[in-house]
Structure formats: structure tokens, C-alpha cells
Write a protein that holds these residues in place. Structure first.
Motif, PDB file in Angstrom:
ATOM      1  N   THR A  69       0.804  -1.226   0.000  1.00 55.46           N
ATOM      2  CA  THR A  69       0.000   0.000   0.000  1.00 55.46           C
ATOM      3  C   THR A  69       0.838   1.277   0.000  1.00 55.46           C
ATOM      4  O   THR A  69       0.314   2.347  -0.314  1.00 55.46           O
ATOM      5  CB  THR A  69      -0.938   0.036   1.230  1.00 55.46           C
ATOM      6  OG1 THR A  69      -0.146  -0.054   2.420  1.00 55.46           O
ATOM      7  CG2 THR A  69      -1.943  -1.091   1.188  1.00 55.46           C
ATOM      8  N   LEU A  86       1.026   2.871  -3.554  1.00 55.81           N
ATOM      9  CA  LEU A  86      -0.166   2.570  -4.337  1.00 55.81           C
ATOM     10  C   LEU A  86      -0.576   3.712  -5.266  1.00 55.81           C
ATOM     11  O   LEU A  86      -0.999   3.478  -6.388  1.00 55.81           O
ATOM     12  CB  LEU A  86      -1.315   2.213  -3.394  1.00 55.81           C
ATOM     13  CG  LEU A  86      -2.520   1.531  -3.990  1.00 55.81           C
ATOM     14  CD1 LEU A  86      -2.123   0.265  -4.726  1.00 55.81           C
ATOM     15  CD2 LEU A  86      -3.513   1.175  -2.897  1.00 55.81           C
ATOM     16  N   LEU A 125       2.394  -1.627 -10.501  1.00 55.57           N
ATOM     17  CA  LEU A 125       1.189  -2.100  -9.815  1.00 55.57           C
ATOM     18  C   LEU A 125       1.167  -3.621  -9.655  1.00 55.57           C
ATOM     19  O   LEU A 125       0.645  -4.136  -8.665  1.00 55.57           O
ATOM     20  CB  LEU A 125      -0.066  -1.628 -10.555  1.00 55.57           C
ATOM     21  CG  LEU A 125      -0.342  -0.126 -10.495  1.00 55.57           C
ATOM     22  CD1 LEU A 125      -1.560   0.236 -11.327  1.00 55.57           C
ATOM     23  CD2 LEU A 125      -0.541   0.324  -9.056  1.00 55.57           C
ATOM     24  N   LEU A 172       0.632  -5.698  -6.227  1.00 53.93           N
ATOM     25  CA  LEU A 172      -0.355  -6.771  -6.123  1.00 53.93           C
ATOM     26  C   LEU A 172       0.308  -8.057  -5.638  1.00 53.93           C
ATOM     27  O   LEU A 172      -0.260  -8.801  -4.823  1.00 53.93           O
ATOM     28  CB  LEU A 172      -1.018  -6.983  -7.488  1.00 53.93           C
ATOM     29  CG  LEU A 172      -2.352  -7.705  -7.510  1.00 53.93           C
ATOM     30  CD1 LEU A 172      -3.364  -7.032  -6.598  1.00 53.93           C
ATOM     31  CD2 LEU A 172      -2.882  -7.768  -8.927  1.00 53.93           C
ATOM     32  N   ASP A 187      -9.111  -5.105   1.402  1.00 52.14           N
ATOM     33  CA  ASP A 187      -8.345  -4.412   0.377  1.00 52.14           C
ATOM     34  C   ASP A 187      -9.097  -4.485  -0.948  1.00 52.14           C
ATOM     35  O   ASP A 187      -9.501  -5.564  -1.386  1.00 52.14           O
ATOM     36  CB  ASP A 187      -6.949  -5.042   0.228  1.00 52.14           C
ATOM     37  CG  ASP A 187      -5.997  -4.178  -0.568  1.00 52.14           C
ATOM     38  OD1 ASP A 187      -6.269  -3.947  -1.765  1.00 52.14           O
ATOM     39  OD2 ASP A 187      -4.983  -3.741   0.003  1.00 52.14           O
ATOM     40  N   GLU A 188      -9.269  -3.343  -1.579  1.00 48.10           N
ATOM     41  CA  GLU A 188     -10.052  -3.277  -2.818  1.00 48.10           C
ATOM     42  C   GLU A 188      -9.407  -4.043  -3.975  1.00 48.10           C
ATOM     43  O   GLU A 188     -10.069  -4.356  -4.963  1.00 48.10           O
ATOM     44  CB  GLU A 188     -10.285  -1.828  -3.216  1.00 48.10           C
ATOM     45  CG  GLU A 188      -8.999  -1.065  -3.454  1.00 48.10           C
ATOM     46  CD  GLU A 188      -9.170   0.440  -3.471  1.00 48.10           C
ATOM     47  OE1 GLU A 188      -8.350   1.097  -4.128  1.00 48.10           O
ATOM     48  OE2 GLU A 188     -10.106   0.944  -2.836  1.00 48.10           O
ATOM     49  N   ARG A 189      -8.145  -4.376  -3.866  1.00 46.72           N
ATOM     50  CA  ARG A 189      -7.443  -5.085  -4.942  1.00 46.72           C
ATOM     51  C   ARG A 189      -7.555  -6.604  -4.839  1.00 46.72           C
ATOM     52  O   ARG A 189      -7.034  -7.328  -5.689  1.00 46.72           O
ATOM     53  CB  ARG A 189      -5.963  -4.695  -4.943  1.00 46.72           C
ATOM     54  CG  ARG A 189      -5.735  -3.205  -5.140  1.00 46.72           C
ATOM     55  CD  ARG A 189      -4.315  -2.811  -4.856  1.00 46.72           C
ATOM     56  NE  ARG A 189      -4.037  -3.015  -3.431  1.00 46.72           N
ATOM     57  CZ  ARG A 189      -2.829  -3.202  -2.925  1.00 46.72           C
ATOM     58  NH1 ARG A 189      -1.775  -3.234  -3.713  1.00 46.72           N
ATOM     59  NH2 ARG A 189      -2.649  -3.363  -1.634  1.00 46.72           N
ATOM     60  N   GLN A 210      -8.432  -8.717  -7.855  1.00 46.90           N
ATOM     61  CA  GLN A 210      -7.429  -8.718  -8.927  1.00 46.90           C
ATOM     62  C   GLN A 210      -6.426  -9.859  -8.770  1.00 46.90           C
ATOM     63  O   GLN A 210      -5.752 -10.230  -9.728  1.00 46.90           O
ATOM     64  CB  GLN A 210      -6.684  -7.383  -8.964  1.00 46.90           C
ATOM     65  CG  GLN A 210      -7.563  -6.200  -9.291  1.00 46.90           C
ATOM     66  CD  GLN A 210      -6.810  -4.886  -9.138  1.00 46.90           C
ATOM     67  OE1 GLN A 210      -5.592  -4.847  -9.226  1.00 46.90           O
ATOM     68  NE2 GLN A 210      -7.549  -3.821  -8.897  1.00 46.90           N
TER      69      GLN A 210
END
Length: 176
Positions: free
Chosen positions: A24, A27, A34, A38, A67-69, A72
Motif C-alpha cells: 500500500t 499505491l 502495480l 499486487l 483491500d479493494e485489490r 485482482q
């Protein structure tokens, strides 16, 4: 990085925290790719899952779960099973053997080490997690039934795990 040193020394909770911090920290800048961020998130999840059952571990699971990722990660081959297992653990659901096997296949050799009790690190972690999950479902259970739910061979092993977790404070209960 220091996170890798902690991970290699099996200090998984601290490693998860460092990996998450790294994932983070940059970020919203272009300083780090990125995909690398990740990857650090995936490593944070791996270490959080491998950490011994505790309130701190549950907080770390919550931190990476929110975590919004997270969605992914399924696009990265080495972390495809992580979001499913993390969700089950964060929500205190029983982890099935099939989920465990998929996760185990993505681990590094030092994370697959067999401990003194004959279980791998991840097997022990999932066993302890499932013990806590079962404690939310049952107020009283025979050890043979508990052993079947946990997927261990017998009630005696289930009793040993329960006794250890009760004595170290990671599980509330009593044995009679």
C-alpha cells in the motif's frame, strides 16, 4: 526486503504486516509497478493465512480481506486460490480440504515445512482455524465428531489441538 526475512524465518504475522505495508505504500504513485504491489498483497495474504491463530491474525485477515485489490489477485496464477481461502478464514467458515490443497500448491518450500507434530505449517494453521470455526457452531461436541469435522484421523488428535489452543488462549472452552 525485511518482509521476506520474516517470512523465511516463519514469523508469518509480522511478515504479513510488512508485505501489506509495502503493497500500500506506493499505491498512488508511479514509483513501483502495480503488479509488484499486487504481488506484495498476495504475499501478505499467504503469510496471514499461515500465521498461528490469534486475535492479531484475525485483524490482519480483515485488513487484507477489505483491500479493494483482492479480486485482482485471481488474475495472477500463483495467487488464484488466495481470495477464496481468505474469505473463508475471515468469515470463520470451515476450510475444505480441496481449498487447502489448491492453496498449498502455491506455497514456497519453506512454507511447506513439516512441523514436529507431523503437520505442515498450512495444515496446522487451517486446523486451528477450523477449530475456531467449529467453536462458533457448537457449544458442546464429542472429540470423535470434532476430529471428523476437522479432517484429522481421530478424536485424540482433536483433543490435543483443542487443549493446546485453550491453554494458549486462542480458543475459549473447556474439556471435560
Amino acid at each position: 526486503t525485511y518482509a521476506r526475512v520474516l517470512d523465511a524465518n516463519r514469523k508469518f504475522l509480522q511478515a504479513a504486516s510488512k508485505y501489506h505495508d509495502l503493497s500500500t505504500a506506493y499505491l498512488h504513485t508511479d514509483a513501483v509497478d502495480l503488479d509488484d504491489l499486487l504481488n506484495m498483497l498476495g504475499r501478505a495474504i499467504t503469510c496471514a493465512i499461515l500465521a498461528p491463530s490469534s486475535a492479531q491474525r484475525q485483524r490482519m485477515l480483515g485488513l487484507v480481506y477489505k483491500d479493494e485489490r483482492l479480486t485482482q489477485l485471481d488474475a495472477l496464477p500463483e495467487f488464484q486460490s488466495h481470495s477464496t481461502l481468505l474469505t473463508a478464514m475471515y468469515k470463520n467458515r470451515l476450510v475444505q480440504k480441496k481449498e487447502l490443497e489448491r492453496f498449498e500448491s502455491s506455497l514456497a518450500p519453506h512454507q511447506k515445512a513439516i512441523m514436529a507434530d507431523g503437520l505442515t505449517i498450512v495444515e496446522r494453521g487451517v486446523l486451528e482455524h477450523n477449530m475456531v470455526a467449529v467453536s462458533h457452531l457448537y457449544s458442546s461436541i464429542y472429540f470423535d465428531q470434532l476430529g471428523q469435522l476437522l479432517g484429522v484421523v481421530d478424536g485424540e488428535k482433536a483433543e490435543k489441538v483443542a487443549a493446546k489452543m485453550i491453554s494458549d488462549g486462542s480458543l475459549r472452552g473447556e474439556i471435560d
